[in-house]
Design a protein around this motif. Structure first.
Motif, short mmCIF file in Angstrom:
data_model
loop_
_atom_site.label_atom_id
_atom_site.label_comp_id
_atom_site.label_asym_id
_atom_site.label_seq_id
_atom_site.Cartn_x
_atom_site.Cartn_y
_atom_site.Cartn_z
N GLU A 1 -7.28 -0.45 0.34
CA GLU A 1 -6.94 -0.81 1.72
C GLU A 1 -8.13 -1.46 2.44
O GLU A 1 -7.95 -2.46 3.17
CB GLU A 1 -6.45 0.42 2.50
N ASP B 1 -5.01 -4.33 14.53
CA ASP B 1 -4.39 -4.45 15.84
C ASP B 1 -5.43 -4.46 16.95
O ASP B 1 -5.20 -3.95 18.04
CB ASP B 1 -3.39 -3.31 16.03
N ASP C 1 -3.00 0.32 10.93
CA ASP C 1 -2.60 0.28 12.34
C ASP C 1 -3.74 -0.06 13.28
O ASP C 1 -3.59 -0.85 14.19
CB ASP C 1 -2.00 1.63 12.78
N SER C 2 -4.89 0.57 13.07
CA SER C 2 -5.95 0.40 14.06
C SER C 2 -6.70 -0.91 13.85
O SER C 2 -6.77 -1.74 14.76
CB SER C 2 -6.93 1.57 13.99
N ASP D 1 5.18 -0.48 2.63
CA ASP D 1 4.92 0.81 1.98
C ASP D 1 5.55 0.80 0.58
O ASP D 1 6.78 0.80 0.44
CB ASP D 1 5.55 1.92 2.85
N THR E 1 0.84 -1.20 0.00
CA THR E 1 0.00 0.00 0.00
C THR E 1 0.88 1.25 0.00
O THR E 1 2.06 1.16 0.35
CB THR E 1 -0.89 0.00 1.27
N PHE F 1 -0.42 3.73 1.80
CA PHE F 1 -0.91 4.30 3.06
C PHE F 1 -0.87 3.25 4.18
O PHE F 1 -1.92 2.80 4.66
CB PHE F 1 -2.33 4.84 2.89
N PRO F 2 0.34 2.85 4.59
CA PRO F 2 0.46 1.75 5.56
C PRO F 2 -0.21 2.04 6.91
O PRO F 2 -0.69 1.11 7.57
CB PRO F 2 1.97 1.57 5.73
N LYS F 3 -0.29 3.31 7.30
CA LYS F 3 -0.84 3.63 8.64
C LYS F 3 -2.31 3.26 8.76
O LYS F 3 -2.83 3.04 9.85
CB LYS F 3 -0.68 5.13 8.91
N ILE F 4 -3.00 3.21 7.62
CA ILE F 4 -4.43 2.87 7.63
C ILE F 4 -4.66 1.55 8.38
O ILE F 4 -5.67 1.35 9.01
CB ILE F 4 -4.95 2.75 6.17
#
Ligand code: SAM
Length: 227
Positions: A153, A18, A14-15, A37, A7, A9-12
């Motif tokens: 994503e 997890d 995180d939530s 990324d 991706t 937008f790897p931070k997408i």
């Protein structure tokens, strides 16, 4: 078994990945989820990963080089197929998810495959990716519905979620997915209504048969309420 997600937008991730069941499944090492990324594979200035479309038109297209290099690198870690999420792909269904899960664990559902087995999940953005990536390295195109999202994503998370919960040990109660909507046990139909306490809520009563203790009657009632 592992899911490798590519991706920009790897931070997408995180939530969602997890939390709750997927978090526990990773802690128990039943599944591994790795997010990569694509931008880190860009050799252009400012780590650019998109460009204008040949032939003109609105929007940008993801360039092939960083995606190709990212997939090449990830293939050393994951021997699974490359899936690109796209509205024009085959529709992801519960039956499809069962097949993907079976690929990972085998028909018996008991034996775990090596940690190199899994899926490589490619998320598009903008107008999508350069078609040559699909020709060269994508094994399958999957859609999660007949609508257009801003990126792949959410489809990738959908895939990881619906496939993972079918893998033995991921759900608390091993068999709890067996009677879900669209399962074989429910004849691929939508499931019956569920009730819990209190017995009466805002004047709405729980059907008496569910208190009968008669399993045959309860099963019959549930079968009658499949859609
Ligand atoms: N131009 C594309 C089209 O008309 O089909 C739409 C591109 S969309 C804005 C950007 C990315 O989101 C796609 O490359 C794909 O990865 C993802 N995407 C959007 N909708 C999707 C869906 N229904 N299923 C799977 N992926 C989707």
């Amino acid at each position: 078994m592992r899911f490798d997600i590519l991706t920009i937008f790897p931070k997408i991730f995180d939530s969602y990945l997890d939390q709750s069941i997927l978090k526990r499944a990773q802690a128990k090492k039943i599944i591994e989820i790795h997010v990569h990324d694509i931008r880190t594979y860009s050799k252009q200035s400012h780590k650019k990963v998109d460009d204008i479309p040949y032939g003109g038109g609105a929007g940008m297209v993801m360039t092939p080089e960083p995606i190709y290099d990212a997939i090449k690198a990830v293939k050393k870690l994951n021997k699974g197929r490359v899936i690109y999420f796209s509205p024009r792909g085959d529709l992801l269904t519960q039956q499809g998810a069962e097949k993907y899960a079976e690929e990972l664990v085998g028909k018996s559902g008991k034996k775990f495959s090596t940690s190199k087995k899994g899926f490589i999940l490619l998320c598009g953005r903008y107008e999508g990716i350069d078609e040559r990536i699909i020709d060269l390295v994508v094994d399958e195109e999957l859609s999660i519905g007949k609508y257009v999202l801003t990126g792949g994503e959410i489809p990738a998370m959908t895939f990881v979620d619906c496939v993972s919960r079918l893998i033995p040990g991921v759900l608390g109660k091993e068999e709890s997915h067996l009677n879900d909507s669209f399962s074989k046990a429910l004849k691929r139909k939508k499931e019956y209504p569920h009730y819990t306490r209190p017995r009466v809520f805002k004047n709405k009563k729980v059907p008496d048969v569910l208190f009968s203790g008669n399993h045959k009657d309860i099963e019959q009632w549930r079968n009658q309420h499949l859609k």
